[in-house]
Design a protein around this motif. Structure first.
Motif, PDB file in Angstrom:
ATOM      1  N   UNK A 146     -14.190  -4.037  -9.651  1.00  0.00           N
ATOM      2  CA  UNK A 146     -13.908  -2.615  -9.539  1.00  0.00           C
ATOM      3  C   UNK A 146     -12.552  -2.378  -8.963  1.00  0.00           C
ATOM      4  N   UNK A 147     -12.301  -1.143  -8.588  1.00  0.00           N
ATOM      5  CA  UNK A 147     -10.972  -0.765  -8.129  1.00  0.00           C
ATOM      6  C   UNK A 147     -11.006  -0.308  -6.686  1.00  0.00           C
ATOM      7  N   UNK A 192     -11.073  -5.220  -1.450  1.00  0.00           N
ATOM      8  CA  UNK A 192     -10.901  -6.400  -2.281  1.00  0.00           C
ATOM      9  C   UNK A 192     -10.849  -5.961  -3.718  1.00  0.00           C
ATOM     10  N   UNK A 193      -9.827  -6.382  -4.418  1.00  0.00           N
ATOM     11  CA  UNK A 193      -9.743  -6.076  -5.831  1.00  0.00           C
ATOM     12  C   UNK A 193     -10.338  -7.270  -6.565  1.00  0.00           C
ATOM     13  N   UNK A 194     -11.564  -7.137  -6.993  1.00  0.00           N
ATOM     14  CA  UNK A 194     -12.246  -8.265  -7.612  1.00  0.00           C
ATOM     15  C   UNK A 194     -12.117  -8.165  -9.121  1.00  0.00           C
ATOM     16  N   UNK A 247       1.506   0.485   1.212  1.00  0.00           N
ATOM     17  CA  UNK A 247       2.408   0.897   0.147  1.00  0.00           C
ATOM     18  C   UNK A 247       3.308   2.024   0.666  1.00  0.00           C
ATOM     19  N   UNK A 307      -8.817  -7.289   2.480  1.00  0.00           N
ATOM     20  CA  UNK A 307      -7.434  -7.427   2.914  1.00  0.00           C
ATOM     21  C   UNK A 307      -6.882  -6.038   3.239  1.00  0.00           C
ATOM     22  N   UNK A 338       0.991   4.434   2.766  1.00  0.00           N
ATOM     23  CA  UNK A 338      -0.448   4.354   2.554  1.00  0.00           C
ATOM     24  C   UNK A 338      -0.995   3.017   3.050  1.00  0.00           C
ATOM     25  N   UNK A 369      -7.805  -0.247  -4.651  1.00  0.00           N
ATOM     26  CA  UNK A 369      -6.681   0.605  -4.995  1.00  0.00           C
ATOM     27  C   UNK A 369      -7.033   2.070  -4.835  1.00  0.00           C
ATOM     28  N   UNK A 370      -7.860   2.388  -3.869  1.00  0.00           N
ATOM     29  CA  UNK A 370      -8.179   3.775  -3.573  1.00  0.00           C
ATOM     30  C   UNK A 370      -7.295   4.230  -2.424  1.00  0.00           C
ATOM     31  N   UNK A 371      -6.421   5.184  -2.701  1.00  0.00           N
ATOM     32  CA  UNK A 371      -5.449   5.649  -1.719  1.00  0.00           C
ATOM     33  C   UNK A 371      -5.988   6.843  -0.943  1.00  0.00           C
ATOM     34  N   UNK A 372      -5.713   6.871   0.334  1.00  0.00           N
ATOM     35  CA  UNK A 372      -6.008   8.055   1.152  1.00  0.00           C
ATOM     36  C   UNK A 372      -4.828   9.001   1.078  1.00  0.00           C
ATOM     37  N   UNK A 373      -4.693   9.870   2.053  1.00  0.00           N
ATOM     38  CA  UNK A 373      -3.602  10.847   2.044  1.00  0.00           C
ATOM     39  C   UNK A 373      -2.298  10.259   2.558  1.00  0.00           C
ATOM     40  N   UNK A 411       3.955   4.480  -5.944  1.00  0.00           N
ATOM     41  CA  UNK A 411       3.968   3.690  -4.719  1.00  0.00           C
ATOM     42  C   UNK A 411       4.520   2.293  -4.947  1.00  0.00           C
ATOM     43  N   UNK A 459       4.616  -1.625  -3.208  1.00  0.00           N
ATOM     44  CA  UNK A 459       4.000  -2.549  -2.259  1.00  0.00           C
ATOM     45  C   UNK A 459       4.975  -2.887  -1.130  1.00  0.00           C
TER      46      UNK A 459
END
Lengths: 112, 114
Positions: free
Chosen positions: B98-99, B92-94, B36, B32, B87, B102-106, B44, B46
């Motif tokens: 794992x996470x 997919x947050x399964x 944010x 998906x 952001x 929820x890994x944010x870039x710059x 952040x 949503x």
């Protein structure tokens, strides 16, 4: 309704001192929990995440550690702080499976 | 984990429509797209999430083309208070997995001027 509490809001610690930041979530059960760090002018760096009690995954090797002693409690710790540990620390939770993530208000840590 | 690419910064003026595009060429079938917003010294918040085509809520619209290799966040009639970092996240947050999601870039630093 669900709420997330993170404290303290600001913290000034000397180099070499220990650290303990606490995050608690109310109004939900079995959340995924996350710790992030944001250095000044930088993006969010994922430090740790947890999908259950006692289950901790580390994204970045460093002198920090995390623990989840209870379902809705997530603690970020360090035995000896470094100058480079300064930053804005954020705790977050979600229910997984493409759900919205909710963040705490953050802790501004300055290591001097 | 699908990597995302966004412009580092954008400028616009009050009352204008702002479109921020995010590239995610290696998006997976189950991924998906989530956006944010972050204000200084806050966590952040949503904004919107989508899988394909168009999603609209009271705050923004999200446009996703058929190939899903990019997405565009559209903010209608921005105001000064929309100045923030935006952001784009893909994944997919399964539960129990794992996470990745929820890994944010710059992010994109959007600056709205009067």
């Amino acid at each position: 309704s669900q709420t997330i509490h993170q404290w303290p809001a600001t913290l000034v610690q000397p180099v070499g001192s220990p650290l303990s930041l606490e995050c608690t979530v109310e109004g939900t059960s079995n959340p995924n929990l996350y710790w992030y760090r944001q250095a000044a002018g930088r993006g969010l760096q994922l430090l740790f995440y947890s999908v259950g009690i006692g289950q901790i995954s580390s994204e970045v090797p460093q002198n920090l550690s995390a623990s989840r002693p209870q379902d809705r409690q997530f603690i970020l710790s360090s035995k000896k702080l470094l100058l480079s540990d300064s930053g804005f620390y954020l705790c977050a939770w979600d229910r997984g499976l493409n759900t919205e993530a909710f963040f705490g208000q953050g802790t501004r840590l300055t290591v001097v | 984990l699908a990597k995302t690419t966004q412009p580092i910064s954008m400028d616009s003026y009050e009352g204008q429509e702002v479109n921020i595009t995010c590239s995610h060429n290696n998006i997976a079938t189950n991924d998906y797209i989530t956006w944010y917003q972050q204000f200084p010294s806050q966590g952040p918040r949503f904004i919107i999430q989508g899988y394909k085509t168009k999603v609209t809520n009271e705050v923004a619209s999200l446009f996703i083309p058929a190939d899903r290799k990019s997405s565009t966040l559209s903010l209608p009639r921005v105001s000064l208070s929309d100045t923030a970092v935006y952001y784009c996240l893909v994944g997919v947050i399964a539960s129990g997995g794992g996470a990745d999601g929820l890994t944010f870039g710059k992010g994109t630093h959007l600056i709205i001027q009067p």
